[in-house]
Design a protein around this motif. Structure first.
Motif, PDB file in Angstrom:
ATOM      1  N   THR A  67       0.837  -1.176  -0.131  1.00 55.74           N
ATOM      2  CA  THR A  67      -0.003  -0.003  -0.150  1.00 55.74           C
ATOM      3  C   THR A  67       0.882   1.203   0.243  1.00 55.74           C
ATOM      4  O   THR A  67       0.629   2.260  -0.744  1.00 55.74           O
ATOM      5  N   TYR A  68       1.915   1.371   0.713  1.00 56.82           N
ATOM      6  CA  TYR A  68       2.782   2.235   1.000  1.00 56.82           C
ATOM      7  C   TYR A  68       3.333   2.685  -0.266  1.00 56.82           C
ATOM      8  O   TYR A  68       3.382   3.675  -0.879  1.00 56.82           O
ATOM      9  N   LEU A  69       4.114   1.468  -0.948  1.00 57.05           N
ATOM     10  CA  LEU A  69       4.770   1.681  -2.328  1.00 57.05           C
ATOM     11  C   LEU A  69       3.849   2.126  -3.371  1.00 57.05           C
ATOM     12  O   LEU A  69       4.208   3.008  -4.227  1.00 57.05           O
ATOM     13  N   ASN A  70       2.610   1.510  -3.568  1.00 55.51           N
ATOM     14  CA  ASN A  70       1.649   2.188  -4.337  1.00 55.51           C
ATOM     15  C   ASN A  70       1.573   3.614  -4.161  1.00 55.51           C
ATOM     16  O   ASN A  70       1.196   4.303  -5.161  1.00 55.51           O
ATOM     17  N   ALA A  71       0.984   4.073  -3.123  1.00 52.17           N
ATOM     18  CA  ALA A  71       0.677   5.454  -2.509  1.00 52.17           C
ATOM     19  C   ALA A  71       2.044   6.327  -3.039  1.00 52.17           C
ATOM     20  O   ALA A  71       1.763   7.341  -3.581  1.00 52.17           O
TER      21      ALA A  71
END
Length: 517
Positions: A67-71
């Protein structure tokens, strides 16, 4: 028995060598220079490895890291454009998914198979306020390590000004001088040297052949030419970036780049071999950027080297201005974001006042030291502006606006101090960790130029390190990992140690695949 030739000896190369050897291959590491470790040995040794096995990462999960890398990828694409090599919604998705899966395994595997021991750094993700961000626990660093004299003699020497403190000790102010001196006398390595020494110790113990002064120049399909002699085997490229080669820098980065901070061996040998083999290239306009300062006399193996400007820019009483006298960034952001925001040809300037000068170091100059010639000094801001050839009115307005807001602990222009990462980079003992006005004369200025710790583009690979052609097929017998290959995060920098973290993870994948294919 399968033979694997690993070209390069930084984090990616040593991880590949260990993984290939564990998988049953006969492994040789060839290093062009006289020592082992490359730019890794000059670094802090930090590795960003989400969902790792250490206690502070207990609440982390693969889903949270994704989720963090996508955001982060979406945020980065919005900020810097979606031209090739920037966005995240492409090949990086496949690579980052594998990274998230393998990071915890590699972190634990290295502790099981080598004398490396991790410590958690007290730093949040660089963008911890994004969905999936983590306050502290994903960035690790090697604990101090004492190698045998034989291994220690092979490890690249640290930069002369780097003390034997860990990054965690420096960030928390716990770098006790007597402890650092004890480490020096005992030959204890810290930071990147500790990482390299621990991995090299394990490689030697496992029977990996180490060759220095051995420059590989051509991939020949069934091996690699090393100083005119063919070494048969599958080849893992781990040569680092191409930042020390002027022609490649001009071709891919639009160079030249003034602030080089890494090892002289990063001459693009691996990139040239990949190009000659027909590899598809990706992310070649990107690097691990950083703001740098040049101290007269600083050199490594006779070549000039710059220092990364770290905490100085984030502490109270300091601003960065461009050649027109205007602020242009949040000075407390990660070095990657600040570095790529700098003008590529014109110097920017770190401006501090006397209070800052008396309280904090600036590069090698401690508060109690006399002012060196390279530190510009003036009694007034208009006088300082004349010395550095910056419009005086603009500089005065910039500092006045910053002072007005900083006195209230605010930065309406760039939100400096609003994120947990900003605060860690500042002074936790100050009224505000990173914001404070510049009131007290004299005023000082240091030229700041864009630099890089290594390039992050090159041959595209699959998640197992196989070098790919434009049609998606792999080049038989050729693998790549680390800075020589296309980075898995695009233009983004997720956290402290992202460079080494991905190098360790994909080095391990490449070594295993080279031994098993």
């Amino acid at each position: 028995m399968t033979s694997v030739i690993v070209v390069g000896s930084g984090a990616a190369g040593l991880a590949a060598a260990l993984s290939a050897r564990e998988s049953g291959a006969e492994v040789t590491v060839v290093e062009a220079t006289s020592t082992i470790g490359g730019t890794t040995a000059l670094s802090s040794g930090a590795a960003w490895l989400p969902n790792n096995h250490l206690p502070l990462a207990a609440e982390d999960t693969p889903e949270r890291a994704r989720t963090y890398l996508n955001a982060l990828g979406r945020s980065d694409e919005h900020a810097y454009g979606s031209e090739p090599g920037y966005g995240y919604e492409s090949a990086e998705t496949v690579m980052s998914d594998r990274f998230v899966d393998e990071a915890p395994r590699v972190a634990e595997w290295l502790e099981m198979r080598t004398p490396l021991r991790w410590a958690t750094l007290p730093v949040p993700d660089c963008h911890s306020t994004l969905p999936g961000g983590y306050e502290a626990g994903r960035s690790l660093e090697p604990r101090p390590f004492r190698a045998t004299p034989q291994v220690a003699a092979l490890v690249r020497a640290a930069l002369p000004w780097r003390s034997r403190a860990t990054l965690g000790e420096l960030l928390t102010g716990k770098a006790a001088p007597d402890l650092i001196e004890q480490r020096r006398q005992a030959g204890v390595h810290t930071a990147g040297q500790a990482l390299v020494a621990a991995l090299l110790t394990a490689a030697v113990d496992a029977g990996v052949t180490i060759r220095t002064h051995a420059r590989a120049t051509r991939f020949l399909g069934t091996g690699v030419a090393v100083d005119g002699t063919l070494l048969d085997g599958r080849v893992v490229l781990a040569t680092g970036g191409f930042e020390r080669d002027e022609a490649l820098v001009r071709r891919f980065l639009g160079g030249p780049i003034a602030g080089l901070t890494g090892a002289p061996g990063a001459r693009g040998d691996g990139l040239r071999m990949a190009i000659a083999a027909g590899a598809a290239l990706h992310n070649t306009a990107q690097a691990w950027w950083c703001p740098t300062i040049r101290i007269p006399g600083d050199a490594i193996e006779g070549e000039p080297v710059h220092r990364i400007l770290l905490a100085e820019r984030a502490r109270p009483g300091a601003v960065l201005v461009d050649c027109d006298g205007h602020r242009f960034t949040n000075e407390a952001r990660s070095y990657h974001e600040v570095g790529r925001s700098l003008h590529p040809t014109e110097p920017s300037w770190l401006i501090v006042d006397a209070t800052h000068r008396r309280r904090y170091p600036i590069g090698p100059v401690r508060p109690e030291d006399s002012d060196p010639d390279w530190l510009q000094r003036a009694c007034t801001l208009p006088e300082l502006a004349r010395l550095i050839d910056v419009p005086g009115d603009a500089l005065a307005k910039t500092v006045s606006r910053f002072n007005w807001a900083a006195a209230a602990g605010e930065d309406p222009d760039f939100d400096r101090g609003a994120s947990p990462y900003d605060s860690v980079m500042g002074d936790p003992g100050a009224v505000h960790p990173t914001l404070g006005p510049l009131y007290a004369p004299p005023f000082y200025a240091v030229p700041v130029r864009p630099g890089l710790g290594g390039t992050s583009g090159g041959p595209r690979t699959d998640p197992d390190g196989r070098v790919l052609r434009d049609d998606g097929t792999s080049v038989p017998g050729l693998y790549a990992a680390g800075n020589v290959a296309a980075g898995p995060f695009g233009a983004a920098y997720p956290g402290t140690g992202a460079t080494i973290g991905q190098a360790l993870v994909f080095g391990a994948q490449a070594g295993r695949a080279a031994a098993g294919d």
